[in-house]
Design an enzyme around this catalytic site. Structure first.
Site, PDB file in Angstrom:
ATOM      1  N   THR A 129       0.961  -1.464  -0.482  1.00 53.82           N
ATOM      2  CA  THR A 129      -0.030  -0.390  -0.016  1.00 53.82           C
ATOM      3  C   THR A 129       0.543   1.323   0.215  1.00 53.82           C
ATOM      4  OG1 THR A 129       0.128   0.206   2.471  1.00 53.82           O
ATOM      5  CG2 THR A 129      -1.888  -0.970   1.550  1.00 53.82           C
ATOM      6  N   ASP A 130       0.367   2.208  -0.502  1.00 53.75           N
ATOM      7  CA  ASP A 130       0.780   3.411  -0.146  1.00 53.75           C
ATOM      8  C   ASP A 130       0.472   3.971   1.301  1.00 53.75           C
ATOM      9  OD1 ASP A 130       2.199   6.091  -0.153  1.00 53.75           O
ATOM     10  OD2 ASP A 130       0.503   6.666  -2.385  1.00 53.75           O
ATOM     11  N   TRP A 131       1.330   4.797   1.788  1.00 52.01           N
ATOM     12  CA  TRP A 131       1.241   4.901   3.402  1.00 52.01           C
ATOM     13  C   TRP A 131       0.082   5.518   3.693  1.00 52.01           C
ATOM     14  CZ3 TRP A 131       4.628   2.829   1.627  1.00 52.01           C
ATOM     15  CH2 TRP A 131       6.005   2.368   1.910  1.00 52.01           C
TER      16      TRP A 131
END
Ligand code: BGC
Length: 767
Positions: free
Chosen positions: A312-314
């Site tokens: 995932t992106d953050w």
């Protein structure tokens, strides 16, 4: 640029609080979590090797393939051990995340002020994963003593080089700095097609064309992974703007999607084989990118054949079961997400059968495979060894990259390169006496060679994320002074009258125009901020020998263009940017960059004159964006389709010499197509031409597509015959029924060009 449009509340709050956190004593880094046991004398060492060596850990046998080694280790792993690999932490002091639900603590073994950490497994000898941003080098979260590293020019600048080998060399350089800084995952490989020239992150990406972006980014990934560091291609997919990036739902038809952004990712995947892909914040066709079965399972994993893992992106994770079954393999940067979806919740979902054990094994397989493939098991990172980085050598790598990516947009004959007869040169603006601008946000590399806090120029912008606004301490002023016998003086340009008066008496004026762009905010418009246009206009009226050097994230408007003598687009040129600019201005280097994006003449020409999404929406909103307006007709394709005349076309760029291109022939061999032609340097200086082949066919999203390109280095008067492969997908359309690239008709034409707006020769051919 004002801060009124600083709208990404969530990202702002998250990272702003981080910036307030001062550097504190953090747990020391164990020498490789999960590394083979460290011993002090020979007898225990031998015993340890017996226990941990290839005999007992056959997956450590380097002679086996990554596939075989992955299967061997998986056989030994418990479910809990497999799932542990799927959950990553944010190892930057983040007390603000210690809420009732989150209870964040600093992850033991993480590298402070970095982007991520996934613990290893000592029992099995699995190294930890140490993650750092980003595409131009080793970034740092904001602290009083950030990592100071070498920065490449921005991604868009590297794309402007049209030179895959240069992109690969740059990737290897930053991969080496990552490795020597203790990281084995670099969150690099940013490549969202430029659908929106105001997008605050265009500087991180590879431009607007899928073939160019895919090839350049793929080579950067290849370079990074040559250093035993996994590269993370991102943001998958359609993260084309920062406005409402956490919630935006970009709608696009499948065929258009496959022929545009997804084609860029497909090509970069083929070229670079990234170990990891980062799914984006936004939604695509109704589903969040990180729980989007179509994007992750069907396109990336099944159609592209991606064998690595999706992270995932953050803060882009939104569920456990939906995400795991849709193809997400790793949750990043806890505690950015609202809940720890891939911690206990995932284990429970597997125990209850909502996520199959086969899928749990698949997640671990996908994470381990690239670790074997890039050599992360065999050549382990050993913590921070950054004192051994060869900064002098790396400064030359980035200088070359900056030089090759600068695009000369205008040049009145005789103005550039600067004449040796010039006696007085006036330099104005953008802190050119101190350094060169860089782009903001998570990709920010804090400059090596300046103050310990990385702040070369005291910040004019708020310190909060995505700031600070940083300059690499490579001053164009000093670099030019070292190369000319003329007197070069500097004015900051704040006093327009004084600048105009000084310009009147100078032989040449070099005026720097800057546009700071950054993650989490889109530019409000395409104008240079802070009344710079008025300054340029006034100075150009006072002195016709005005050269404008632009340091921008992407395209800008140039209302003063007809009044100035020359324009050099230097983008954000990185660690050695000042020297690179001076070398191009003086002619030590002949400019050879070509635009990887269209420079529009106005926002009215764009598919979306107004950026979609209301900036005031909260994190639970569902704003929609319509990418079907242009579909696959991104950038120059949109301009050609609509007949709009850009300020500067895609592929455009001048040189201090001239070239001719002729003799175009097309050859077919089986299903492959090549174009052969001759390029001649018809001028008096050595230089590099960038031949571009645009193909045309029936029933496409736009009249022409870039089908192939080649940069050719030629001595003055020399010529070379080159053969360029045409990517067969650029002659095809994606058939959604069969899920295959098909040629809708057999008849095509191909043009030999030096920009999307030219055609020197055109040849028709049939397949
Ligand atoms: C960015 C990513 C980055 C991550 C980790 C996010 O805000 O969108 O590109 O890799 O942060 O810093």
């Amino acid at each position: 640029m004002g801060w009124s449009y600083f709208h990404n509340v969530r990202g702002f709050v998250m990272k702003y609080r981080l910036l307030l956190a001062c550097a504190v004593a953090l747990p020391s880094i164990p020498s490789g979590t999960g590394a083979i046991a460290q011993t002090t004398n020979n007898a225990p060492k031998a015993a340890a090797e017996k226990r941990t060596g290839p005999a007992n850990r056959p997956w450590l046998d380097r002679s086996l393939t990554a596939d075989a080694r992955t299967e061997l280790i998986l056989k030994e792993m418990s479910l809990a051990e497999k799932l542990k690999l799927t959950f990553g932490y944010f190892p930057t002091k983040a007390d603000w995340q210690r809420t009732d639900t989150k209870n964040w603590v600093f992850p033991k073994g993480g590298l402070p002020d970095s982007a991520g950490f996934v613990p290893g497994n000592e029992r099995l000898g699995i190294p930890g994963q140490w993650l750092t941003d980003a595409g131009v080098g080793v970034a740092s979260q904001r602290t009083a003593t950030p990592r100071l590293r070498t920065s490449l020019p921005s991604g868009i600048a590297t794309a402007a080089s049209w030179d895959p080998a240069l992109a690969q060399a740059g990737g290897a350089m930053i991969g080496n700095e990552a490795f020597l800084s203790g990281f084995n995952v670099l969150l690099a490989g940013g490549m969202n097609l430029m659908r929106e020239p105001r997008n605050g992150r265009n500087f991180e990406y590879g431009g607007e064309d899928p073939l160019l972006a895919g090839i350049i980014t793929g080579h950067a990934i290849r370079g990074i992974q040559s250093q035993h560091v996994i590269s993370t291609m991102k943001h998958f997919a359609f993260n084309g703007q920062e406005t409402n990036r956490f919630t935006m739902d970009h709608r696009i038809g499948e065929q258009a999607a496959r022929q545009s952004d997804l084609l860029a990712f497909e090509i970069a995947h083929e070229v670079g084989r990234p170990g990891s892909v980062m799914c984006a914040y936004n939604r695509v066709n109704g589903f969040y990118a990180c729980e989007n079965d179509w994007l992750l399972n069907r396109v990336l994993k099944q159609s592209f054949g991606f064998k690595g893992y999706v992270m995932t992106d953050w803060g882009a994770g939104h569920s456990t079961t939906q995400a795991a079954n849709a193809g997400l393999d790793q949750e990043s940067g806890w505690a950015f997400d609202r809940s720890p979806y891939f911690a206990d919740a995932l284990r429970e979902a597997v125990n209850n059968g909502y996520v199959s054990t086969a899928r749990a094994t698949d997640m671990a397989r996908r994470i381990l495979h690239p670790m074997f493939a890039v050599g992360a098991f065999d050549t382990r990172v050993q913590g921070d060894r950054s004192t051994t980085i060869d900064y002098a050598a790396h400064a030359l790598v980035t200088r070359t990259a900056a030089e090759q990516g600068m695009v000369l947009l205008k040049n009145r004959p005789g103005l550039l390169p600067l004449a040796a007869t010039a006696r007085t040169i006036l330099m104005i603006g953008s802190h050119a006496d101190q350094g060169v601008l860089s782009g903001g946000g998570s990709s920010q590399v804090y400059p090596h060679g300046g103050p310990v806090n990385g702040i070369t120029v005291p910040d004019e912008y708020p310190n909060a994320f995505p700031g600070p606004k940083l300059y690499h301490p490579s001053a164009p002023l000093k670099a030019l002074q070292a190369r000319t016998s003329a007197t070069v003086r500097y004015l900051d340009g704040k006093d327009v009258k004084a600048a105009v008066a000084a310009a009147r008496t100078a032989d040449v004026v070099i005026l720097f125009g800057e546009q700071w762009t950054a993650e989490s905010i889109d530019a409000p418009d395409l104008s240079l901020p802070d009344r710079q246009d008025a300054l340029i206009d006034a100075v150009a009226q006072a002195n016709r020998n005005t050269v404008v050097v632009l340091e921008t994230g992407g395209p800008v408007l140039m209302p003063w263009l007809s009044k100035v003598g020359a324009v050099l687009e230097a983008w954000y040129p990185g660690t050695s940017g000042g020297e690179a600019i001076a070398r191009v201005l003086t002619g030590e280097v002949n400019p050879s960059g070509r635009l990887p994006v269209t420079f529009p003449a106005s926002v009215a020409q764009l598919p979306r004159p107004v950026i979609e999404g209301d900036v005031k929406l909260d994190a639970d909103a569902h704003p929609m964006g319509n990418y079907d307006i242009e579909g696959a007709a991104v950038g120059y394709k949109w301009f050609e389709k609509t007949g709009a005349k850009p300020l500067f076309p895609f592929g455009y760029g001048l040189s201090y010499t001239t070239f001719t291109m002729r003799g175009l022939r097309v050859a077919k061999n089986g299903g492959a197509v090549t174009a052969t032609f001759t390029v001649r340097n018809s001028g008096l200086r050595d230089g590099k031409a960038t031949a571009q082949l645009y193909v045309a066919g029936k029933g496409w999203e736009a009249p022409r597509r870039l089908g192939g390109f080649q940069k050719v280095d030629l001595k003055a008067g020399a010529e070379q015959t080159v053969t360029v492969p045409i990517d067969i997908r650029t002659l095809s359309t994606f058939d959604t029924a069969s899920q295959k690239w098909v040629m809708a008709s057999k008849d095509f034409s191909i043009s030999l060009s030096d920009s999307a707006a030219t055609s020197f020769e055109k040849v028709d051919f049939s397949m």
